[in-house]
Design an enzyme around this catalytic site. Structure first.
Site, PDB file in Angstrom:
ATOM      1  N   GLU A 439     -51.781   8.301 -15.019  1.00 30.08           N
ATOM      2  CA  GLU A 439     -52.038   7.879 -13.639  1.00 30.08           C
ATOM      3  C   GLU A 439     -51.970   6.352 -13.567  1.00 30.08           C
ATOM      4  O   GLU A 439     -50.937   5.797 -13.297  1.00 30.08           O
ATOM      5  CB  GLU A 439     -53.379   8.424 -13.137  1.00 30.08           C
ATOM      6  CG  GLU A 439     -53.349   9.942 -13.049  1.00 30.08           C
ATOM      7  CD  GLU A 439     -54.269  10.510 -11.981  1.00 30.08           C
ATOM      8  OE1 GLU A 439     -54.328   9.955 -10.882  1.00 30.08           O
ATOM      9  OE2 GLU A 439     -54.919  11.532 -12.273  1.00 30.08           O
ATOM     10  N   GLU A 723     -65.317   9.262 -15.310  1.00 34.76           N
ATOM     11  CA  GLU A 723     -64.876   9.916 -14.067  1.00 34.76           C
ATOM     12  C   GLU A 723     -65.786  11.092 -13.735  1.00 34.76           C
ATOM     13  O   GLU A 723     -66.160  11.306 -12.587  1.00 34.76           O
ATOM     14  CB  GLU A 723     -63.440  10.419 -14.256  1.00 34.76           C
ATOM     15  CG  GLU A 723     -62.860  11.151 -13.061  1.00 34.76           C
ATOM     16  CD  GLU A 723     -61.392  11.478 -13.263  1.00 34.76           C
ATOM     17  OE1 GLU A 723     -60.980  11.659 -14.434  1.00 34.76           O
ATOM     18  OE2 GLU A 723     -60.661  11.554 -12.267  1.00 34.76           O
TER      19      GLU A 723
HETATM   20  C1  BGC Z   1     -57.773   9.953  -9.667  1.00 42.94           C
HETATM   21  C2  BGC Z   1     -58.915   9.531  -8.806  1.00 42.94           C
HETATM   22  C3  BGC Z   1     -58.426   9.612  -7.407  1.00 42.94           C
HETATM   23  C4  BGC Z   1     -58.255  11.069  -7.182  1.00 42.94           C
HETATM   24  C5  BGC Z   1     -57.978  11.439  -5.799  1.00 42.94           C
HETATM   25  C6  BGC Z   1     -57.511  11.383  -9.400  1.00 42.94           C
HETATM   26  O1  BGC Z   1     -56.557  11.950 -10.174  1.00 42.94           O
HETATM   27  O2  BGC Z   1     -57.980   9.683 -10.992  1.00 42.94           O
HETATM   28  O3  BGC Z   1     -59.775   8.641  -9.200  1.00 42.94           O
HETATM   29  O4  BGC Z   1     -59.143   8.978  -6.444  1.00 42.94           O
HETATM   30  O5  BGC Z   1     -57.305  11.619  -8.056  1.00 42.94           O
HETATM   31  O6  BGC Z   1     -58.023  12.698  -5.724  1.00 42.94           O
END
Ligand code: BGC
Length: 846
Positions: A439, A723
């Site tokens: 990402e 996260e």
């Molecule tokens: C990210 C997040 C993001 C989210 C939104 C994820 O895969 O890592 O932090 O805001 O997707 O859905």
């Protein structure tokens, strides 16, 4: 009283020499007493008494010119202080004499991978002594320049990550001292974000089908003559340079045995670049090497050396090796280990996160230049432990440390450290979500909630202003904002680009607001105003689409188009987080319209202020009367965020407010003071409790070490913010199963570190009450288990500090107030006092 003295004077918040294509804005701080301030540039002056966000005097700037701005302060007795500040203009609108060049023989069609690295070369002989020489360079891809074998500049990943079809940055390097009689200038250009594979679907060629380079070496000779050597077909190119693979997610392969001089070089071709961005001098902060990290060798597992850096971070390893030609060393990265002590790379998803180095004979060093990783652990294969020294560099945009917080609770201090490392690891060119998996994208929601905390800890102005320009450029005609900026061909959860997504798209208001509150620069709001209005109109449109009467203010588009209470740990599945979007979206509309009302007022737009205020109150009323019962209880389902948002955003009348706070406190107690909020509620839950009479519950939640909680992560060894609150169990293993997110588990995600805002604003008690801390409050919140806390904040007016102690029944508070500001000090008893410039001590019985 202090002597009149200028303590800082900056242009566009730059710390070094600013090279700019726009008229800079100035800020300064001072000590002593000032009655007037002016900035002078080329004989024109501008009143500078506002101290921050001062517009440049009205001078028509010329390209490639050195300027000196002079700041003059006058005191009441006629005392004077002055300071000079140099800056330089870039090209302004000067057309490039260099042309875009590429390897015309290269056709890159493979999917989901990055292209071969292009290496360009220009040899030049100089016959006269040089007075000044500068390189102006940009690329489609990311480039690195070397002149006569030495790196030019100290930046990584230039020209930087922007919304390329709108804006491309160029860099300026002074190479006067690097030039010789015979010179070889080399530019390696990797795919980077523009051409390489990026975003989790590994889209490539998003901006261009292959890399291209645009460069000018502008030389002024000592005899006064000048020459421009631009990119054209006299340059040479090869695809066979030492960098064999360069991909942001997969890593880099470098062959040190490659003899660059022996390569076959072809003529470069002039490229027909199809995008037509504005090409302007870099406005973002450079990504540079920061902390030099050392590692300890943990063990050898299955022939691999496993090292622990003791800190999760983003950056690159640096190897010092005694090697043999052809020997291949492989470095892999991970944030966590498996039970057998080997790396756990499961959550990197498609990112290979591998650096491969092919040695030449002898001692050598290697540190990758075209990729970076998020990691704490590495494995090293292909070399004996006695033949390799391992260290690493933390890479991030050069955000300057701007504040500090500490207190009597060591776990909380570690949390604050983790918040800071989470920020550093994710401020690489753009505000990213995480630095390790496939990402590293500019997720809007993450920075929307984290921006206030970031601004307390670092000087975020240049970094965020650059990104905000892209946010505005990429805003859809209908007002929504892509969920990741730059979007790079991505759009989960909605591929309907016209949709607006609560909290995530709110970044177009919440981020400029955070920057304004810390800098007091009204231009930040002015620049963003049109886009904010467009966005709020879009949200109102979507809310109004479904329902009649008050229902029209409940924003209730299908949950699949929202993220809702993203990552809320009280419900296990992604679909359940999204299903809370009716509450989060409605509260978001109330908040964004209310902020827009305040912003309109600050910009002198009274009619608009009234219009947005009315909208905000209607939405608030709908939330209270349709989503809550008469006793302030949520009707359909009770969840922490559902209470937190209306409480923090002041959406309820007094009676409902008191009742909702009570329901929230009860819910929190039933949950053992564990956190239950997702992205939207997490930054605000402690405020919602503490500001409504539940200080003790707020502290119990903040200091809780049971999972899920902030200090649980710290207790089990986190060095950054995770996260997922339950990312690791007590044994260090990941307990998360199939929750619909496809292994979305990162250990370096700053979003829930948004609690840092509470540490500064409530625990230490420093809170701006107007932009840039021109007026602010110091009102500490002593909690049952803390005996002291202190923080400082670097405001544009200078350093603000608060330090309190609560011991032996006595409360003491020391406060530092910079010149130009007014501080309201509020002691725990409620005693209030207004103070200006100076250092103060207060005490009272507890
Ligand atoms: C990210 C997040 C993001 C989210 C939104 C994820 O895969 O890592 O932090 O805001 O997707 O859905």
């Amino acid at each position: 009283m202090d002597q009149l003295k200028i303590t800082s004077f900056t242009a566009d918040g730059a710390s070094g020499l600013l090279v700019t294509d726009t008229a800079p804005r100035f800020s300064f701080s001072y000590t002593g007493v000032m009655t007037s301030a002016v900035i002078e540039l080329c004989g024109k002056t501008r009143d500078a008494s506002i101290q921050t966000g001062i517009a440049c005097p009205d001078v028509k700037l010329s390209p490639f010119t050195d300027y000196t701005a002079v700041l003059r302060l006058t005191g009441p007795g006629g005392q004077e202080a002055s300071e000079q500040l140099a800056f330089r203009t870039g090209r302004l609108d000067t057309p490039w004499q260099g042309r875009w060049i590429t390897d015309g023989s290269y056709t890159f069609t493979e999917k989901k991978v990055s292209p071969k690295v292009m290496m360009f070369r220009r040899q030049l002989n100089l016959s006269k002594p040089v007075a000044r020489a500068e390189v102006y360079a940009t690329a489609l891809g990311v480039y690195e320049l070397t002149l006569n074998g030495d790196k030019v500049g100290d930046q990584y990943f230039v020209p930087g990550f922007t919304s390329y079809k709108h804006d491309l940055q160029y860099q300026v390097y002074d190479v006067t001292d690097q030039l010789r009689e015979h010179n070889t200038l080399i530019a390696e250009v990797a795919g980077g974000w523009a051409v390489g594979s990026f975003v989790m679907i590994r889209a490539n060629r998003v901006t261009a089908d292959r890399q291209a380079l645009l460069l000018e070496l502008r030389i002024t000779y000592q005899d006064g003559t000048a020459e421009i050597i631009g990119t054209d077909d006299s340059w040479e190119v090869t695809l066979d340079g030492p960098v064999k693979l360069a991909d942001l997610y997969d890593g880099e392969t470098y062959d040190a045995s490659c003899d660059v001089d022996a390569l076959t070089w072809r003529k470069a071709a002039v490229e027909n670049v199809t995008i037509q961005p504005r090409i302007s001098a870099q406005i973002g902060l450079p990504v540079t090497r920061n902390e030099h990290m050392t590692a300890s060798l943990m063990k050898e597992v299955n022939g691999k050396l496993i090292y622990d850096f003791g800190q999760n971070f983003a950056g690159v390893v640096a190897l010092h090796v005694k090697g043999k030609a052809g020997q291949q060393i492989t470095v892999r990265h991970a944030e966590i280990l498996k039970q057998d002590g080997d790396l756990n790379t499961a959550f990197l998803r498609s990112a290979k996160a591998t650096f491969t180095y092919i040695c030449r004979d002898g001692e050598q060093t290697y540190a990758p230049r075209f990729s970076y990783m998020g990691f704490r652990y590495i494995s090293v294969e292909g070399v004996k432990r006695e033949d390799v020294d391992v260290s690493a560099y933390a890479l991030y945009s050069a955000i300057q440390s701007h504040g500090s917080f500490s207190c009597s609770n060591e776990l909380l201090n570690q949390l604050n450290e983790n918040i800071r490392w989470g920020a550093k690891s994710n401020f690489v060119e753009i505000p990213t979500d995480c630095p390790q998996r496939d990402e590293r994208m500019g997720w809007t929601g993450d920075i929307a909630v984290f921006a206030p905390t970031a601004c307390f800890n670092f000087d975020m102005t240049r970094f965020l202003n650059k990104w905000l320009r892209d946010v505005r450029s990429e805003q859809f005609k209908t007002g929504g904002i892509p969920n990741t900026v730059p979007a790079q061909g991505y759009g989960f959860p909605t591929t309907m680009p016209n949709m607006a997504v609560d909290f995530w798209d709110d970044a177009c208001i919440l981020v400029p607001w955070a920057v304004y509150m810390h800098t007091g620069d009204l231009h930040v709001l002015e620049d963003a105003y049109a886009s904010m209005e467009k966005y709020v109109k879009a949200c109102k449109f979507w809310a109004n689409l479904i329902g009649f009467g008050k229902q029209r203010y409940i924003w209730h588009t299908p949950a699949v188009f929202h993220f809702g209470d993203w990552i809320a740990p009280d419900v296990p599945k992604m679909g359940q987080w999204q299903a809370r979007s009716k509450w989060t979206a409605t509260a978001s509309l109330c908040n964004t319209s209310s902020l827009l009302a305040r912003i309109s007022e600050l910009l002198g737009k009274q009619d608009k202020a009234a219009e947005y205020h009315k909208l905000s109150r209607r939405v608030a009323d709908a939330y209270q009367s349709l989503l809550m019962d008469d006793d302030g209880k949520l009707k359909q389902q009770e969840f922490q965020t559902g209470y937190v948002l209306p409480l923090y955003f002041r959406m309820l009348d007094d009676r409902h407010n008191a009742a909702a706070a009570k329901h929230l406190a009860e819910l929190v107690r039933r949950n053992d003071h564990c956190i239950g909020t997702g992205f939207p509620g997490t930054p605000y839950i402690l405020f919602a409790l503490a500001d409504n009479g539940y200080v003790d519950d707020a502290y119990r939640m903040l200091l809780n070490t049971k999972c899920p909680s902030w200090l649980y992560e710290v207790r089990v060894g986190a060095t950054t913010i995770w996260e997922r609150w339950d990312g690791l169990d007590e044994n260090g293993l990941c307990p998360i199963g199939d929750d619909g997110t496809g292994g979305m588990i990162s250990y370096n995600h700053y979003a829930s570190g948004a609690v840092g805002d509470f540490l500064y604003r409530r625990v230490a008690g420093i809170e701006a009450t107007s932009g840039g801390y021109r007026t602010f409050r110091v009102q500490p919140l002593p909690g049952s288990q803390l005996t002291w806390a202190k923080a400082d904040v670097t405001s544009p007016f200078g350093k603000i500090a608060s330090e309190w102690h609560a011991e032996n029944g006595q409360f003491t508070l020391n406060v530092t107030v910079p010149a130009g500001t007014t501080c309201t000090v509020v002691l725990p008893s409620g005693t209030t006092q207004e103070v200006t410039q100076g250092q103060y001590s207060f005490s009272e019985a507890l």
